[in-house]
Structure formats: C-alpha cells, structure tokens
Design a protein around this motif. Structure first.
Motif, PDB file in Angstrom:
ATOM      1  N   ALA A  83      -1.606  -6.509  -2.737  1.00 14.02           N
ATOM      2  CA  ALA A  83      -2.052  -7.785  -3.295  1.00 14.02           C
ATOM      3  C   ALA A  83      -1.041  -8.370  -4.267  1.00 14.02           C
ATOM      4  CB  ALA A  83      -3.386  -7.578  -3.995  1.00 14.02           C
ATOM      5  N   ARG A  84      -0.125  -7.531  -4.743  1.00 18.81           N
ATOM      6  CA  ARG A  84       0.849  -8.016  -5.711  1.00 18.81           C
ATOM      7  C   ARG A  84       1.688  -9.170  -5.149  1.00 18.81           C
ATOM      8  NH1 ARG A  84       1.188  -4.583  -9.980  1.00 18.81           N
ATOM      9  NH2 ARG A  84       0.827  -2.407  -9.478  1.00 18.81           N
ATOM     10  N   ALA A  85       1.985  -9.122  -3.816  1.00 19.39           N
ATOM     11  CA  ALA A  85       2.868 -10.129  -3.220  1.00 19.39           C
ATOM     12  C   ALA A  85       2.263 -11.527  -3.382  1.00 19.39           C
ATOM     13  CB  ALA A  85       3.096  -9.810  -1.747  1.00 19.39           C
ATOM     14  N   LEU A  86       0.956 -11.617  -3.147  1.00 16.21           N
ATOM     15  CA  LEU A  86       0.301 -12.927  -3.250  1.00 16.21           C
ATOM     16  C   LEU A  86       0.237 -13.385  -4.716  1.00 16.21           C
ATOM     17  CD1 LEU A  86      -1.116 -15.117  -1.654  1.00 16.21           C
ATOM     18  CD2 LEU A  86      -3.247 -13.878  -1.940  1.00 16.21           C
ATOM     19  N   ALA A  87      -0.110 -12.444  -5.589  1.00 16.67           N
ATOM     20  CA  ALA A  87      -0.190 -12.785  -7.020  1.00 16.67           C
ATOM     21  C   ALA A  87       1.186 -13.268  -7.502  1.00 16.67           C
ATOM     22  CB  ALA A  87      -0.647 -11.570  -7.820  1.00 16.67           C
ATOM     23  N   GLN A 127      -7.212   1.769   1.122  1.00 16.14           N
ATOM     24  CA  GLN A 127      -6.603   1.191   2.323  1.00 16.14           C
ATOM     25  C   GLN A 127      -5.558   0.156   1.923  1.00 16.14           C
ATOM     26  OE1 GLN A 127      -7.464   2.387   5.359  1.00 16.14           O
ATOM     27  NE2 GLN A 127      -8.673   3.786   4.095  1.00 16.14           N
ATOM     28  N   ARG A 128      -4.620  -0.115   2.834  1.00 13.65           N
ATOM     29  CA  ARG A 128      -3.661  -1.203   2.595  1.00 13.65           C
ATOM     30  C   ARG A 128      -4.392  -2.533   2.578  1.00 13.65           C
ATOM     31  NH1 ARG A 128       2.015  -0.545   2.617  1.00 13.65           N
ATOM     32  NH2 ARG A 128       2.293   1.685   2.631  1.00 13.65           N
ATOM     33  N   VAL A 129      -3.901  -3.477   1.751  1.00 15.83           N
ATOM     34  CA  VAL A 129      -4.491  -4.808   1.732  1.00 15.83           C
ATOM     35  C   VAL A 129      -3.682  -5.643   2.731  1.00 15.83           C
ATOM     36  CG1 VAL A 129      -5.032  -6.806   0.301  1.00 15.83           C
ATOM     37  CG2 VAL A 129      -5.181  -4.511  -0.662  1.00 15.83           C
ATOM     38  N   ASP A 130      -4.183  -5.749   3.963  1.00 18.89           N
ATOM     39  CA  ASP A 130      -3.403  -6.441   4.997  1.00 18.89           C
ATOM     40  C   ASP A 130      -3.892  -7.883   5.203  1.00 18.89           C
ATOM     41  OD1 ASP A 130      -5.656  -6.312   6.563  1.00 18.89           O
ATOM     42  OD2 ASP A 130      -5.040  -4.479   7.585  1.00 18.89           O
ATOM     43  N   GLU A 131      -3.372  -8.523   6.259  1.00 19.89           N
ATOM     44  CA  GLU A 131      -3.620  -9.958   6.482  1.00 19.89           C
ATOM     45  C   GLU A 131      -5.104 -10.317   6.521  1.00 19.89           C
ATOM     46  OE1 GLU A 131      -1.724  -8.052   8.317  1.00 19.89           O
ATOM     47  OE2 GLU A 131       0.288  -8.787   7.800  1.00 19.89           O
ATOM     48  N   ARG A 132      -5.946  -9.380   6.978  1.00 22.70           N
ATOM     49  CA  ARG A 132      -7.383  -9.694   7.098  1.00 22.70           C
ATOM     50  C   ARG A 132      -7.985 -10.105   5.761  1.00 22.70           C
ATOM     51  NH1 ARG A 132      -9.641  -4.277   8.817  1.00 22.70           N
ATOM     52  NH2 ARG A 132      -7.786  -3.638   7.698  1.00 22.70           N
ATOM     53  N   TRP A 133      -7.385  -9.655   4.669  1.00 22.07           N
ATOM     54  CA  TRP A 133      -8.002  -9.885   3.359  1.00 22.07           C
ATOM     55  C   TRP A 133      -7.349 -11.022   2.590  1.00 22.07           C
ATOM     56  CZ3 TRP A 133     -12.339  -7.602   3.446  1.00 22.07           C
ATOM     57  CH2 TRP A 133     -12.477  -6.442   4.198  1.00 22.07           C
ATOM     58  N   LEU A 134      -6.384 -11.696   3.240  1.00 23.06           N
ATOM     59  CA  LEU A 134      -5.608 -12.690   2.494  1.00 23.06           C
ATOM     60  C   LEU A 134      -6.449 -13.833   1.932  1.00 23.06           C
ATOM     61  CD1 LEU A 134      -2.178 -13.154   4.242  1.00 23.06           C
ATOM     62  CD2 LEU A 134      -2.718 -12.280   1.972  1.00 23.06           C
ATOM     63  N   ASP A 135      -7.369 -14.367   2.765  1.00 20.87           N
ATOM     64  CA  ASP A 135      -8.173 -15.507   2.292  1.00 20.87           C
ATOM     65  C   ASP A 135      -8.991 -15.124   1.063  1.00 20.87           C
ATOM     66  OD1 ASP A 135      -7.234 -17.267   4.085  1.00 20.87           O
ATOM     67  OD2 ASP A 135      -8.859 -16.967   5.549  1.00 20.87           O
ATOM     68  N   THR A 174       1.077   1.028  -3.239  1.00 25.26           N
ATOM     69  CA  THR A 174       1.132   0.114  -4.384  1.00 25.26           C
ATOM     70  C   THR A 174       0.298  -1.157  -4.151  1.00 25.26           C
ATOM     71  OG1 THR A 174       2.646  -1.066  -5.846  1.00 25.26           O
ATOM     72  CG2 THR A 174       3.284  -0.981  -3.551  1.00 25.26           C
ATOM     73  N   GLY A 175      -0.256  -1.684  -5.236  1.00 23.66           N
ATOM     74  CA  GLY A 175      -0.927  -2.984  -5.193  1.00 23.66           C
ATOM     75  C   GLY A 175      -2.174  -3.067  -4.338  1.00 23.66           C
ATOM     76  N   VAL A 176      -2.979  -1.992  -4.325  1.00 26.51           N
ATOM     77  CA  VAL A 176      -4.187  -2.031  -3.479  1.00 26.51           C
ATOM     78  C   VAL A 176      -5.474  -2.009  -4.299  1.00 26.51           C
ATOM     79  CG1 VAL A 176      -3.106  -1.054  -1.416  1.00 26.51           C
ATOM     80  CG2 VAL A 176      -4.064   0.477  -3.148  1.00 26.51           C
ATOM     81  N   GLY A 177      -5.346  -1.955  -5.645  1.00 29.38           N
ATOM     82  CA  GLY A 177      -6.546  -2.061  -6.482  1.00 29.38           C
ATOM     83  C   GLY A 177      -6.889  -0.794  -7.255  1.00 29.38           C
ATOM     84  N   LYS A 178      -6.008   0.215  -7.261  1.00 25.63           N
ATOM     85  CA  LYS A 178      -6.350   1.476  -7.941  1.00 25.63           C
ATOM     86  C   LYS A 178      -6.529   1.224  -9.448  1.00 25.63           C
ATOM     87  CE  LYS A 178      -2.641   3.727  -6.519  1.00 25.63           C
ATOM     88  NZ  LYS A 178      -1.952   2.623  -5.793  1.00 25.63           N
ATOM     89  N   THR A 179      -5.536   0.615 -10.060  1.00 25.07           N
ATOM     90  CA  THR A 179      -5.630   0.360 -11.502  1.00 25.07           C
ATOM     91  C   THR A 179      -6.636  -0.755 -11.785  1.00 25.07           C
ATOM     92  OG1 THR A 179      -3.280   0.854 -11.533  1.00 25.07           O
ATOM     93  CG2 THR A 179      -4.214  -0.005 -13.561  1.00 25.07           C
ATOM     94  N   GLU A 180      -6.668  -1.734 -10.899  1.00 24.19           N
ATOM     95  CA  GLU A 180      -7.550  -2.886 -11.119  1.00 24.19           C
ATOM     96  C   GLU A 180      -9.019  -2.445 -11.209  1.00 24.19           C
ATOM     97  OE1 GLU A 180      -6.564  -5.709 -11.936  1.00 24.19           O
ATOM     98  OE2 GLU A 180      -8.140  -7.153 -11.501  1.00 24.19           O
ATOM     99  N   SER A 226      -2.401   7.964  -7.855  1.00 21.96           N
ATOM    100  CA  SER A 226      -1.199   8.559  -7.277  1.00 21.96           C
ATOM    101  C   SER A 226      -0.816   7.861  -5.979  1.00 21.96           C
ATOM    102  CB  SER A 226      -1.453  10.046  -6.999  1.00 21.96           C
ATOM    103  OG  SER A 226      -0.345  10.571  -6.314  1.00 21.96           O
ATOM    104  N   ASN A 227       0.499   7.753  -5.784  1.00 23.89           N
ATOM    105  CA  ASN A 227       1.003   7.174  -4.521  1.00 23.89           C
ATOM    106  C   ASN A 227       1.387   8.259  -3.528  1.00 23.89           C
ATOM    107  OD1 ASN A 227       0.870   4.601  -5.511  1.00 23.89           O
ATOM    108  ND2 ASN A 227       2.968   4.600  -6.290  1.00 23.89           N
ATOM    109  N   VAL A 228       1.198   9.543  -3.867  1.00 23.16           N
ATOM    110  CA  VAL A 228       1.711  10.577  -2.953  1.00 23.16           C
ATOM    111  C   VAL A 228       1.066  10.422  -1.577  1.00 23.16           C
ATOM    112  CG1 VAL A 228       2.306  12.387  -4.619  1.00 23.16           C
ATOM    113  CG2 VAL A 228       0.052  12.374  -3.559  1.00 23.16           C
ATOM    114  N   GLY A 229       1.866  10.611  -0.574  1.00 21.79           N
ATOM    115  CA  GLY A 229       1.342  10.571   0.795  1.00 21.79           C
ATOM    116  C   GLY A 229       1.194   9.171   1.353  1.00 21.79           C
ATOM    117  N   ALA A 230       1.370   8.132   0.498  1.00 20.76           N
ATOM    118  CA  ALA A 230       1.119   6.763   0.987  1.00 20.76           C
ATOM    119  C   ALA A 230       2.090   6.406   2.115  1.00 20.76           C
ATOM    120  CB  ALA A 230       1.235   5.772  -0.164  1.00 20.76           C
TER     121      ALA A 230
END
Ligand SMILES: Nc1ncnc2c1ncn2[C@@H]1O[C@H](COP(=O)(O)OP(=O)(O)OP(=O)(O)O)[C@@H](O)[C@H]1O
Length: 344
Positions: free
Chosen positions: A300-304, A251-259, A79-85, A195-199
């Motif tokens: 990314a949803r958490a930051l938004a 890929q997961r949106v992890d701490e490296r991409w926060l800024d 979830t929240g990694v940019g698929k729909t975006e 799809s989120n299957v396998g995530a």
C-alpha cells in the motif's frame, strides 16, 4: 468518513441503542467497536483481522493466564501490507492515540551487546544504577482499564542474544533489568512482533503457482504455510517460537484492493483538508491515474507515496495560486494531475 475516535464512539453508541448487552469487564474497549475501525481502514487481510478479533474478545472477557502477557502475536508478511498499521489502529482505538505504544525497532539491536539497551547495563557499568532501558514502562503497563501495547518491529533484524534476553517477557510477563533495580511488568500488555522473513520465498512460491499448468488446474499453493514455517524455524529458536500465541500471515496488497485503498488514503487527505475548511473531488481519470502501474512489491505504500508526491503538490500549486479556494477539483490531462478551484 468520520475521525477514528468518533467512529469508535458511534459504534459503541450503536451497540447500546441496539440493546446489545455489554459484558462487565475491567477492560473498557469494546471488541466490536475496535474491529469496526480496523475493518474500515485495513483491506485485504480478512483472515488476520478475524484472528485479531478473537484475541480482543479473549482479552475482554479477561480469562487469560495471569502470569504472562495478555497476548503475544507475530505478524509476518512483506512490506507495506498493514502489519504496523493494525497495531497503530489498535492503539488509536484503545488509547485514543495511534502512537500510544512502546515501539522497539529491532534493527537497531542487531549486535549481541545491544541486549543491554533493553535489559539495562550490568552492575558496575555506566547507567546500571539508573536502570536505563529503551522500554517505555508506562506504555507497556497501560492502565487497569486499558492494556498496554508493545511492538517489536522487524524482529528478524535483532541478534539471537537480544531475543534470548527477552524470553522472560513472553514466558512470565516480566523483565528485571540487569542491575536488579527495576522490573518491567508486561502482564497487562498486548505484544506484537513484525517480521518480513520468508516474504520473498513465499512470493516466489506463489508466482510459480500463478503461472502455467498449475494455475489452469486450479492447484492452490498448499505448501506456502509449510514453507513459512520452515523459514521461521531457520531464523528463530524454538524457545522463542513456542511462546508466541498467534503467527499471522499477511497477504500482498494487489490490484484487487486498489480502489478500496485509494478511498482510505483519499479519506485521510480529505480529513486534513477538512481541518482547513476545504474539500477535494477527484474525477475518475485522476483516480485511474493514481492507481496505474501499481507495484505490488511495495504494497500500500506505493499508492500512499503517489498521493504524497503527485496529488499533494498539485493541491499545493492550486492553493498557493488561489489561497481562498475551499473546493478543489482534481483532473488528469497530459499524463499529469491538475488541481483547480471547483465551481459547483
Ligand atoms: N492492508 C492495508 N490496508 C490499508 N492500508 C494499508 C494496508 N497496508 C498498508 N497500508 C498503508 O500503508 C502504510 C504502510 O503500512 P505498514 O506500516 O502497516 O507496513 P508494514 O506491513 O508494517 O510493512 P513494513 O515492514 O515495511 O513496515 C500504512 O500507513 C497504511 O497507510
């Protein structure tokens, strides 16, 4: 950062100024301009964006098979990694509106008889004559110069019967409604499915590799792709998977991409404030506070969400107290954000 449409126009103009020859194509969009928008708004998904770029180039040169959709893509990931975006940004770049698409939420079609919501009611049933369907014919067809955009969201939630009823779309680019009254044409459509299957399985697998001796030996989780493939085959029938052009794993949106993510989210807020003639400046402590304890599970949803629930209310307090403020300053003190008029 400029508004999306300005960015597309200025990229197009830049290509003209640089004398970059433009291919004559029925499609009006420029892949380079579309990709510039996507790359300015999406972080951490370089491999996916590279695949989207190849898709756009092939569509632009217009050499694909005529009797099927222009492209069929499956976006996989948590979830929240940019698929729909990404699909929304493509709609924005191609049609000038992020919602210019036919979006079907497949979780609303979890039972087999819901196929009728897409293919229309059978002859003799209520609605059969009208050819009622959830599909939006205009958004699917697009126009001669612009491809239609179709999004099947949360594909894994639909019943197998619903998916089977859609096979003709992927195969021949057409769907004849059950009563035979209407045929929907998808041959000018870009089709996306998410799809989120396998995530979850992929995340557990990756976590095992990020700990202990495997990490120190630098062993990469090579089996992840195989794992995802296995999960896909468990969930979807081979006829369905065989008709997909590209399966793209996010890929997961992890701490490296926060800024970078914070910049994008603040830019969106900045544009809303600019419409009221206001601007916002954040001190480093406020930025750090917004990024603290990032929960990678929510992407990314958490930051938004934190901007919505912490920063926006602080701005509202300031504007309600001092409505004429045009320059806002956000600081952090006593473990909370504070917004005050800025006097620079
Ligand atoms: N990689 C990213 N780069 C920049 N912003 C992102 C990214 N991923 C998500 N976002 C932000 O988070 C919001 C939610 O992302 P999105 O709708 O694409 O989620 P998703 O991957 O489709 O997940 P879900 O399956 O939960 O819908 C977007 O509106 C966007 O603002």
């Amino acid at each position: 950062m400029p508004f999306a449409n300005d960015l597309i126009d200025s990229n197009r103009e830049r290509l003209d100024e640089q004398g970059v020859a433009r291919l004559q194509s029925r499609f009006l969009f420029e892949p380079a301009a579309v990709m510039a928008l996507l790359r300015s708004r999406i972080v951490g998904q370089d491999a996916v964006l590279a695949q989207v770029e190849s898709m756009l180039k092939v569509v632009k040169v217009d050499i694909g098979e005529r009797e099927r959709p222009l492209a069929v893509n499956l976006f996989m990931g948590p979830t929240g990694v940019g698929k729909t975006e990404i699909v929304r940004l493509l709609a924005q770049a191609i049609h000038g509106r992020a919602d210019a698409m036919c979006r079907i939420d497949m979780h609303t079609l979890a039972q087999e008889h819901y196929a009728a919501a897409l293919t229309g009611a059978p002859p003799g049933y209520v609605g059969s004559k009208e050819g009622t369907t959830l599909f939006d014919g205009e958004a699917i067809a697009g126009s001669f110069g612009r491809p239609g955009i179709v999004l099947f969201d949360e594909l894994e939630k639909a019943s197998p019967e619903v998916l089977r009823s859609l096979l003709g779309i992927l195969e021949h680019g057409r769907l004849t409604l059950t009563a035979g009254s209407r045929t929907l044409d998808f041959r000018n459509s870009l089709i996306f499915m998410t799809s989120n299957v396998g995530a979850q399985q992929a995340q557990r697998y990756r976590e095992r590799f990020s700990r202990g001796w495997r990490r120190w030996l630098g062993l990469a989780p090579k089996g992840e792709a195989a794992l995802l493939e296995q999960v896909l085959h468990q969930r979807f029938e081979p006829e369905w998977l065989n008709r997909i052009d590209r399966i793209l794993v996010f890929q997961r949106v992890d701490e490296r991409w926060l800024d970078a993510l914070l910049e994008i989210e603040l830019d969106k807020l900045g544009q809303r404030l600019a419409r009221q003639g206001r601007s916002l400046h954040l001190e480093p402590s406020a930025r750090a506070w917004l990024c603290r304890e990032h929960d990678v599970r929510f992407g990314a949803r958490a930051l938004a969400r934190r901007i919505r629930t912490e920063l926006e209310p602080a701005i509202a307090d300031c504007l309600l107290a001092e409505p004429s403020t045009t320059r806002l300053l956000c600081t952090c003190g006593h473990d909370r954000l504070q917004v005050t008029p800025h006097s620079w």
